[in-house]
Each structure stands twice: as structure tokens, then as C-alpha cells.
Design a protein around this motif. Structure first.
Motif, PDB file in Angstrom:
ATOM      1  N   THR A  64     -27.453  -1.024   8.207  1.00 26.22           N
ATOM      2  CA  THR A  64     -26.956  -1.617   6.952  1.00 26.22           C
ATOM      3  C   THR A  64     -25.643  -2.389   7.137  1.00 26.22           C
ATOM      4  O   THR A  64     -25.382  -3.329   6.394  1.00 26.22           O
ATOM      5  N   GLY A  65     -24.825  -1.956   8.088  1.00 26.97           N
ATOM      6  CA  GLY A  65     -23.515  -2.605   8.260  1.00 26.97           C
ATOM      7  C   GLY A  65     -22.568  -2.342   7.102  1.00 26.97           C
ATOM      8  O   GLY A  65     -21.546  -3.017   6.966  1.00 26.97           O
ATOM      9  N   LEU A  66     -22.893  -1.368   6.243  1.00 26.49           N
ATOM     10  CA  LEU A  66     -22.056  -1.111   5.061  1.00 26.49           C
ATOM     11  C   LEU A  66     -20.719  -0.491   5.457  1.00 26.49           C
ATOM     12  O   LEU A  66     -20.645   0.302   6.407  1.00 26.49           O
ATOM     13  N   ARG A  67     -19.709  -0.831   4.674  1.00 21.07           N
ATOM     14  CA  ARG A  67     -18.380  -0.261   4.881  1.00 21.07           C
ATOM     15  C   ARG A  67     -17.932   0.461   3.610  1.00 21.07           C
ATOM     16  O   ARG A  67     -18.441   0.160   2.518  1.00 21.07           O
ATOM     17  N   PRO A  68     -16.973   1.402   3.755  1.00 20.09           N
ATOM     18  CA  PRO A  68     -16.465   2.082   2.562  1.00 20.09           C
ATOM     19  C   PRO A  68     -16.014   1.074   1.504  1.00 20.09           C
ATOM     20  O   PRO A  68     -15.449   0.033   1.820  1.00 20.09           O
ATOM     21  N   GLY A  69     -16.346   1.370   0.247  1.00 17.31           N
ATOM     22  CA  GLY A  69     -15.938   0.505  -0.857  1.00 17.31           C
ATOM     23  C   GLY A  69     -16.991  -0.511  -1.259  1.00 17.31           C
ATOM     24  O   GLY A  69     -16.838  -1.171  -2.289  1.00 17.31           O
ATOM     25  N   GLN A  70     -18.058  -0.664  -0.453  1.00 20.03           N
ATOM     26  CA  GLN A  70     -19.064  -1.676  -0.787  1.00 20.03           C
ATOM     27  C   GLN A  70     -20.121  -1.125  -1.750  1.00 20.03           C
ATOM     28  O   GLN A  70     -20.113   0.068  -2.097  1.00 20.03           O
ATOM     29  N   ALA A  71     -21.029  -2.020  -2.171  1.00 17.13           N
ATOM     30  CA  ALA A  71     -22.028  -1.651  -3.181  1.00 17.13           C
ATOM     31  C   ALA A  71     -23.432  -1.804  -2.606  1.00 17.13           C
ATOM     32  O   ALA A  71     -23.735  -2.805  -1.941  1.00 17.13           O
ATOM     33  N   ALA A  72     -24.291  -0.805  -2.863  1.00 16.89           N
ATOM     34  CA  ALA A  72     -25.643  -0.839  -2.314  1.00 16.89           C
ATOM     35  C   ALA A  72     -26.655  -0.398  -3.360  1.00 16.89           C
ATOM     36  O   ALA A  72     -26.368   0.442  -4.213  1.00 16.89           O
ATOM     37  N   LEU A  73     -27.856  -0.992  -3.270  1.00 13.51           N
ATOM     38  CA  LEU A  73     -28.968  -0.638  -4.156  1.00 13.51           C
ATOM     39  C   LEU A  73     -30.103  -0.096  -3.301  1.00 13.51           C
ATOM     40  O   LEU A  73     -30.532  -0.754  -2.344  1.00 13.51           O
ATOM     41  N   ARG A  95     -20.160   1.995  -4.380  1.00 14.24           N
ATOM     42  CA  ARG A  95     -21.099   2.213  -5.477  1.00 14.24           C
ATOM     43  C   ARG A  95     -22.524   2.177  -4.931  1.00 14.24           C
ATOM     44  O   ARG A  95     -22.878   1.274  -4.165  1.00 14.24           O
ATOM     45  N   VAL A  96     -23.323   3.185  -5.321  1.00 17.23           N
ATOM     46  CA  VAL A  96     -24.739   3.182  -4.947  1.00 17.23           C
ATOM     47  C   VAL A  96     -25.570   3.346  -6.214  1.00 17.23           C
ATOM     48  O   VAL A  96     -25.266   4.166  -7.072  1.00 17.23           O
ATOM     49  N   VAL A  97     -26.632   2.526  -6.301  1.00 17.32           N
ATOM     50  CA  VAL A  97     -27.587   2.649  -7.397  1.00 17.32           C
ATOM     51  C   VAL A  97     -28.937   3.031  -6.803  1.00 17.32           C
ATOM     52  O   VAL A  97     -29.402   2.407  -5.846  1.00 17.32           O
ATOM     53  N   LEU A  98     -29.525   4.080  -7.368  1.00 13.68           N
ATOM     54  CA  LEU A  98     -30.899   4.462  -7.023  1.00 13.68           C
ATOM     55  C   LEU A  98     -31.781   3.944  -8.156  1.00 13.68           C
ATOM     56  O   LEU A  98     -31.620   4.351  -9.303  1.00 13.68           O
ATOM     57  N   ALA A  99     -32.701   3.023  -7.840  1.00 12.66           N
ATOM     58  CA  ALA A  99     -33.557   2.453  -8.884  1.00 12.66           C
ATOM     59  C   ALA A  99     -35.015   2.676  -8.541  1.00 12.66           C
ATOM     60  O   ALA A  99     -35.417   2.564  -7.374  1.00 12.66           O
ATOM     61  N   CYS A 137     -24.371  -8.869  -6.867  1.00 13.58           N
ATOM     62  CA  CYS A 137     -23.503  -7.696  -7.107  1.00 13.58           C
ATOM     63  C   CYS A 137     -23.680  -6.595  -6.055  1.00 13.58           C
ATOM     64  O   CYS A 137     -22.990  -5.570  -6.142  1.00 13.58           O
ATOM     65  N   PHE A 138     -24.565  -6.766  -5.060  1.00 12.56           N
ATOM     66  CA  PHE A 138     -24.736  -5.734  -4.022  1.00 12.56           C
ATOM     67  C   PHE A 138     -24.510  -6.328  -2.619  1.00 12.56           C
ATOM     68  O   PHE A 138     -24.916  -7.454  -2.340  1.00 12.56           O
ATOM     69  N   ASP A 139     -23.892  -5.507  -1.756  1.00 13.92           N
ATOM     70  CA  ASP A 139     -23.713  -5.918  -0.360  1.00 13.92           C
ATOM     71  C   ASP A 139     -24.954  -5.598   0.460  1.00 13.92           C
ATOM     72  O   ASP A 139     -25.123  -6.120   1.565  1.00 13.92           O
ATOM     73  N   CYS A 140     -25.789  -4.707  -0.052  1.00 13.03           N
ATOM     74  CA  CYS A 140     -26.982  -4.314   0.695  1.00 13.03           C
ATOM     75  C   CYS A 140     -28.035  -3.806  -0.289  1.00 13.03           C
ATOM     76  O   CYS A 140     -27.696  -3.104  -1.245  1.00 13.03           O
ATOM     77  N   ARG A 165     -24.992 -10.223  -2.638  1.00 12.98           N
ATOM     78  CA  ARG A 165     -23.822 -11.094  -2.505  1.00 12.98           C
ATOM     79  C   ARG A 165     -23.994 -11.983  -1.277  1.00 12.98           C
ATOM     80  O   ARG A 165     -24.719 -11.578  -0.347  1.00 12.98           O
ATOM     81  N   PRO A 166     -23.322 -13.122  -1.221  1.00 17.21           N
ATOM     82  CA  PRO A 166     -23.353 -13.905   0.018  1.00 17.21           C
ATOM     83  C   PRO A 166     -22.896 -13.018   1.187  1.00 17.21           C
ATOM     84  O   PRO A 166     -21.895 -12.309   1.079  1.00 17.21           O
TER      85      PRO A 166
END
Ligand SMILES: C[S@@+](CC[C@H](N)C(=O)[O-])C[C@H]1O[C@@H](n2cnc3c(N)ncnc32)[C@H](O)[C@@H]1O
Length: 255
Positions: A64-73, A95-99, A137-140, A165-166
Motif C-alpha cells: 500500500t505504501g501508506l504512511r501514518p496520517g493518511q486515508a484509506a478505503l 482515517r480508514v473507511v470500511l465500505a 479523498c483517499f490515498d489508497c 488523491r493524485p
């Protein structure tokens, strides 16, 4: 008569496993499958894959390459395996959203996340084809074993690309097509004989597990899914075969 620039006509029927059903009927049939299997979903996943789904999900999370503070769905997130991993990656400041479209699956996911001490994850009932989130609105975005069940996958991929997001990444973990002929033969026998039998034994529902085997065969192969992701406007698209192509992780970025 069709003009040269008209969009291709939308087919009136779609696959539901090996059956052709009216386009408007598929989502209801998929809902029946997941309403039926929700209470047994996690135990069946472990049994059917002999635990391998945990490794496939771990690999997905490692990309994922996610870092602390980012947003994921985590879309079509079901009982929340990927959402849990994403939440650990983005930490309390993220922020994480489970949809998921299915309330029974979403409730099980929410309960598991609460049991794991992850009270901050938002659980949202949503259709992948029309996500109720603003643009970029999501980084991943992850979708694990979900895209196969969606009626209009083109619309779903466009919707996922829209909310990235870009620089954000879409990861599609899904059953795919074995690339080793010997694997394909054994896997065919396993999926059409063992999976429905396990379903009957554990979930008292063999039809849902026959649908699983059939829907996997009808799902686009690795190259076709890659093309669909490019057509949705994603860039740098690539895939990794897992277990000889039984599963593949497709990745693409929005710039
Ligand atoms: C096989 S489960 C995968 C659950 C979880 N991601 C995992 O990997 O264990 C597929 C999920 O896709 C969800 N789903 C099916 N169609 C959907 C749609 N159009 N939009 C959102 N979720 C959908 C189902 O409700 C189900 O929870």
C-alpha cells in the motif's frame, strides 16, 4: 441504427456465475449469497484456502505504501481483514473507511474491528459502482475478492479512481486465472467438487460456493483486468500473480 460515436449498448443480461440474469437482478442475487454466508465467512475462508488468504492479504497490505496520517478505503471490505491492516498502517492520526454493500457482512466487520480495539474505523454501507465519497479523498483504495461480485465493474473502477488523491493507489486483490496448466487442472477439480461440499457441510449452503467457483471462471483474466484499470484512467498498472495465478494483485495509480 448505431452511429459511429455512440457508446456500445449496455447488455441486458450479465453473468451470475454460469447463469445469465437480468442486469437489474444480479445485485440482489449477490446479496442473497452474502446474507447466507456472512455467519460462516471467516471460518470458510480459512478452510477453503487453508489459511492462504491471510498471506495474500498480508502481501496486499505490504504494497500500500501508506504512511501514518493518511486515508484509506477498504471497499467490499466484508469482515474487515484488510481494513484492520490499513488502520495499523495509518495509525490514530489517519482515517480508514470500511465500505460494503451488504449489511450482514458490514456488521460482522464492524464487530470484529471493535473487538480488535479499532473503534475509529468508519463503517459505511455503499455500492462500489457509486461511492458516496467526495473526489480525491483517499490515498489508497483496496478491494479484496469484491470486484468479481460487482455488476458494472467499469463503473466501479471509475468510482474508485475518482476517490483517489493524485499519487493514490488502487489495489485489487481477486481470484484470477492459473498460469501453470497443472495447477489449473487440480484447482478446477478442487473448486467444483470440494468447495460446494465444504459449503454444504459448514454453511449448509452449497449453491453459494458453486457461485464462487463459477464467478471466478467468468472473471476477466490478468491482462483483461489490467486493461480495464487503464481504461478507468489509472496509470502504472501492473499485477503480481499469487499461488500460480489462482489469485492476482492488480495495482494502479491516479496522477
Ligand atoms: C468475498 S467478500 C470479500 C470480503 C473481504 N474483502 C475479504 O477479502 O475477506 C466480497 C464482498 O463484496 C461485497 N460486495 C459485493 N458487491 C458489492 C458492491 N457492488 N459494492 C460494495 N461491496 C460489494 C459483498 O457484500 C462481500 O462482503
Amino acid at each position: 441504427m448505431t452511429e459511429r460515436n455512440d457508446p456500445p449498448p449496455v447488455p441486458e443480461t450479465v453473468d451470475f456465475g454460469y447463469q445469465q440474469v437480468a442486469r437489474a437482478a444480479k445485485a440482489g442475487k449477490v446479496r442473497e449469497v452474502f446474507d447466507s454466508v456472512a455467519p460462516y465467512y471467516d471460518v470458510m475462508n480459512d478452510l477453503m484456502s487453508l489459511g492462504a488468504h491471510r498471506l495474500w492479504k498480508r502481501f496486499t497490505l505490504s504494497q500500500t505504501g501508506l504512511r501514518p496520517g493518511q486515508a484509506a478505503l477498504d471497499l467490499a471490505g466484508g469482515t474487515g481483514d484488510l481494513a484492520l491492516g490499513l488502520a495499523r498502517q495509518v495509525g490514530r492520526s489517519g482515517r480508514v473507511v470500511l465500505a460494503d454493500i451488504n449489511l450482514a457482512m458490514l456488521k460482522r466487520g464492524r464487530d470484529r474491528l471493535l473487538d480488535a480495539g479499532m473503534a475509529g474505523i468508519d463503517c459505511v454501507q455503499a455500492d462500489a459502482e457509486r461511492l458516496p465519497f467526495r473526489d480525491a479523498c483517499f490515498d489508497c483504495v483496496t478491494i479484496g475478492f469484491g470486484l468479481r461480485n460487482v455488476t458494472d465493474r467499469t463503473a466501479a473502477l471509475a468510482s474508485m479512481a475518482r476517490v483517489l488523491r493524485p499519487g493514490g493507489q488502487l489495489l485489487v486483490l481477486e481470484f484470477s486465472h492459473p498460469v501453470v496448466p497443472a495447477v489449473a487442472t487440480v484447482y478446477d477439480a478442487y473448486s467444483f467438487a470440494v468447495l460446494p461440499a465444504l459449503g454444504r457441510l459448514i454453511a449448509r449452503d452449497s449453491a453459494s460456493y458453486r457461485y464462487l467457483a463459477e464467478s471466478i471462471r467468468k472473471f476477466p483474466d490478468q491482462a483483461a483486468l489490467l486493461e480495464m484499470m487503464r481504461a478507468a484512467g489509472l496509470e502504472g498498472c501492473r499485477y503480481h500473480n499469487l499461488a500460480g495465478g489462482i489469485v492476482a494483485l492488480h495495482r494502479g495509480w491516479r496522477y
